[in-house]
Enzyme design. Sequence first.
Site, PDB file in Angstrom:
ATOM      1  N   CYS A 199       0.817  -1.216   0.000  1.00  0.00           N
ATOM      2  CA  CYS A 199       0.000   0.000   0.000  1.00  0.00           C
ATOM      3  C   CYS A 199       0.852   1.268   0.000  1.00  0.00           C
ATOM      4  CB  CYS A 199      -0.902   0.033   1.229  1.00  0.00           C
ATOM      5  SG  CYS A 199      -1.917  -1.423   1.488  1.00  0.00           S
ATOM      6  N   HIS A 207      -9.678  -3.972   4.444  1.00  0.00           N
ATOM      7  CA  HIS A 207     -10.448  -4.833   3.548  1.00  0.00           C
ATOM      8  C   HIS A 207     -11.813  -5.087   4.180  1.00  0.00           C
ATOM      9  CE1 HIS A 207      -6.744  -6.657   1.285  1.00  0.00           C
ATOM     10  NE2 HIS A 207      -6.815  -5.344   1.204  1.00  0.00           N
ATOM     11  N   GLU A 221     -27.073  10.920  11.305  1.00  0.00           N
ATOM     12  CA  GLU A 221     -26.360  11.677  12.335  1.00  0.00           C
ATOM     13  C   GLU A 221     -24.851  11.457  12.277  1.00  0.00           C
ATOM     14  OE1 GLU A 221     -25.845  14.163  15.743  1.00  0.00           O
ATOM     15  OE2 GLU A 221     -27.416  13.963  14.233  1.00  0.00           O
ATOM     16  N   HIS A 268     -12.453  -4.568  -3.206  1.00  0.00           N
ATOM     17  CA  HIS A 268     -11.159  -4.571  -2.519  1.00  0.00           C
ATOM     18  C   HIS A 268     -11.262  -4.036  -1.093  1.00  0.00           C
ATOM     19  CE1 HIS A 268      -6.581  -3.519  -2.929  1.00  0.00           C
ATOM     20  NE2 HIS A 268      -6.911  -3.780  -1.675  1.00  0.00           N
TER      21      HIS A 268
END
Length: 229
Positions: A97, A117, A139, A195
């Site tokens: 990532c 995930h 809310e 994903h």
Amino acid sequence: MDYVSDDFAPSNILSCNDDSGDHPRNLIPELCRQFYANGWVTGTGGGISIKYNDQIFIAPSGVQKERIQPDDLFVQNLNGEDVIIPKPEKKLSKSQCTPIFMCSFTERNAGAVIHVHSQEVVKLCLLNPENEVKITGLEMIKGIYNEKKGKFYDNDEELIIPIIENSKYEKDLVDTFKIALKKYPSTSAVLVRNHGMYVWGSNWKTPKTQLEGYEYLFKIAIFKKIPPV
């Protein structure tokens, strides 16, 4: 570049022997355990990165997130250069990532980025063929930060979260991720179809609490979309 030493203080660039719970060495493993318990980072999925003293702490890739230890983390500078890495015998690799994390840091000046995930995200994207999700009238919208306005949403405002298409490799998401950031300047999250989700904020607390808020909102949005039996 240095390796992590036993006291987590491998160089004079950054002292990592801080016992504070808010230090990334301690905080990232703790948060990963919480996210695992919530079902967000199971099966080695997901990741987290926190900026600290102009350095980026990153969880490793392809590991059981609930078992991450403080000395498993990678540290790089804002230019993407490794500063501190785990000891070689651990055989760890930096999170896949990382390109998206760095994009969030550079494009949105984030202080922390979380990738999960989430099943709720995947379900919601399956129910939304469009490239965005719109939520109104709840809310918990007040818990989501509007990055364009520099304030949290009011509960009567419309919340719009972009959806981008998944790719084979995380690094291949960068271009569409950047496009989403430009097209949706208010958003603090991007959904990746089939994903998961990326969410960011100025410090670790903001994306954590917003992630919890998004999950709540997504569950309600799914409930509203599925017709009663």
